[in-house]
Write an enzyme that holds these catalytic residues in place. Structure first.
Site, PDB file in Angstrom:
ATOM      1  N   ASP A 219       0.844  -1.193   0.000  1.00 20.74           N
ATOM      2  CA  ASP A 219       0.000   0.000   0.000  1.00 20.74           C
ATOM      3  C   ASP A 219       0.884   1.250   0.000  1.00 20.74           C
ATOM      4  OD1 ASP A 219      -3.042   0.819   0.628  1.00 20.74           O
ATOM      5  OD2 ASP A 219      -1.699   2.206   1.663  1.00 20.74           O
ATOM      6  N   ILE A 220       0.581   2.194  -0.901  1.00 22.44           N
ATOM      7  CA  ILE A 220       1.362   3.430  -0.979  1.00 22.44           C
ATOM      8  C   ILE A 220       0.984   4.331   0.195  1.00 22.44           C
ATOM      9  CG2 ILE A 220       1.956   5.425  -2.409  1.00 22.44           C
ATOM     10  CD1 ILE A 220       0.972   3.761  -4.831  1.00 22.44           C
ATOM     11  N   GLU A 262      -4.747   2.450  -4.261  1.00 18.19           N
ATOM     12  CA  GLU A 262      -3.280   2.467  -4.178  1.00 18.19           C
ATOM     13  C   GLU A 262      -2.724   1.178  -3.592  1.00 18.19           C
ATOM     14  OE1 GLU A 262      -4.773   4.484  -0.350  1.00 18.19           O
ATOM     15  OE2 GLU A 262      -5.429   4.135  -2.413  1.00 18.19           O
TER      16      GLU A 262
END
Length: 356
Positions: A219-220, A262
């Site tokens: 996950d960004i 994301e």
């Protein structure tokens, strides 16, 4: 610009190539009809070649309406003159039939039906004219047979060419549809549905052969902030960049999917937890090593949090992913920009709502 410019570009390219073929046939007819002492038809073919040359140029300039009108005029006039002058047995009427598939591709609804009715009326009218009237410039039976077989061969060859084109177009369209159904358009990674299907296949193989397998969720960090401050275009660039890093750093048979927003899901076949953690660290470092320039004149650092777990014998994909999701939650809650690998969900967070 012609309305059809952006519609069915493959068909218009085929139409342009067909102009070349038709012009070559007319050049051959010029010599044939001079030899048959039929100067009217011979010089008609010269005009036909000129019309096809203009149509070819018009197709190249995307003036498809003009080009199609020229082709229609040439074929109808040529078929009519050939039939009236040397008879129905010459086979010139067959060229009219080639418009049927073209009309189906380029027109829709009532317009197509109207055009087909006009085409049928032309065809039937030529037949009735030849039925009631003798040819104006009759040729010998053997020569007529030769012209007939020449026309039949040309029409057969061109119909075959169009048939292969339509088959190729359908096959290409099916491939595109299959790709759209399985690939995320922005990142060109597998979409969620396809990634899950491939992951479940790999889980079955791992169970069957007692092989290790690990799943990873990436996950960004602070991605919403990137979108809010720098815009969605910059956010899209970040997603594409990270997708390319994963494709570069991972093996060809690893499954990489955009899981949502994301978040990315990765399945690592034949990979135990320790090795998967090493791969996760490598990904995290590769992502964090890139500094992004912005329109505001400064750089931003992109980081990612990763959660990993290893598949247990005969467990479902959802159970495996739940542990990886818990590991991702732990990475987020412990400060982000880190890799967490777990094989069991810790008791102190087993009943905790995993909000990130």
């Amino acid at each position: 610009m012609d309305r059809s410019t952006s519609q069915r570009p493959e068909f218009w390219r085929v139409a342009q190539r067909t102009c070349i073929i038709a012009a070559a046939v007319d050049i051959a007819f010029f010599g044939i009809f001079l030899a048959l002492k039929s100067p009217i038809l011979a010089w008609v073919n010269v005009i036909s070649v000129m019309m096809y040359a203009v149509a070819y140029y018009a197709y190249g300039k995307r003036m498809n309406g003009l080009a199609t009108s020229l082709v229609w005029t040439e074929v109808v006039a040529h078929a009519a003159l050939g039939t009236v002058l040397i008879g129905w047995g010459s086979g010139f009427h067959y060229y009219l039939l080639m418009f049927i598939p073209a009309l189906a591709v380029t027109m829709r609804g009532k317009t197509a039906v109207t055009a087909l009715m006009i085409l049928f009326a032309l065809y039937a009218g030529l037949y009735l004219q030849s039925y009631w009237h003798e040819p104006l410039q009759p040729i010998s039976a053997n020569t007529l047979l030769g012209v007939f077989f020449f026309n039949l061969s040309v029409v057969f060859a061109m119909f075959s060419y169009l048939g292969f084109f339509y088959a190729k177009s359908i096959s290409s369209a099916n491939r595109k549809l299959n790709r759209l159904a399985s690939v995320d358009e922005l990142t060109q990674l597998y979409n969620r549905r396809q990634a899950k299907a491939l992951a479940e296949t790999e889980l079955s193989r791992a169970d069957r052969n007692s092989l290790p397998l690990s799943a990873m969720l990436l996950d960004i960090d602070h991605f919403k902030l990137i979108n809010d401050v720098y815009g969605h275009d910059k956010g899209d660039q970040v997603l594409q960049y990270i997708a390319k890093i994963m494709q570069r750093e991972l093996r060809q048979h690893d499954i990489i999917g955009r899981w949502g927003g994301e978040e990315f899901m990765i399945v690592l076949p034949e990979t135990d937890l320790a090795h998967a953690e090493y791969i996760g660290e490598r990904l995290r470092n590769a992502i964090g090593s890139h500094a992004w320039g912005t329109d505001l004149g400064h750089e931003i650092q992109i980081t990612a949090s990763i959660g990993i777990s290893q598949h247990k014998q005969n467990e479902t994909f959802n159970r495996l992913l739940k542990r990886a999701d818990t590991a991702l939650y732990m990475s987020k809650s412990e400060g982000r920009n880190r890799v967490t690998a777990i094989q069991e969900i810790p008791k102190h967070i087993a009943n905790t709502s995993l909000e990130r």
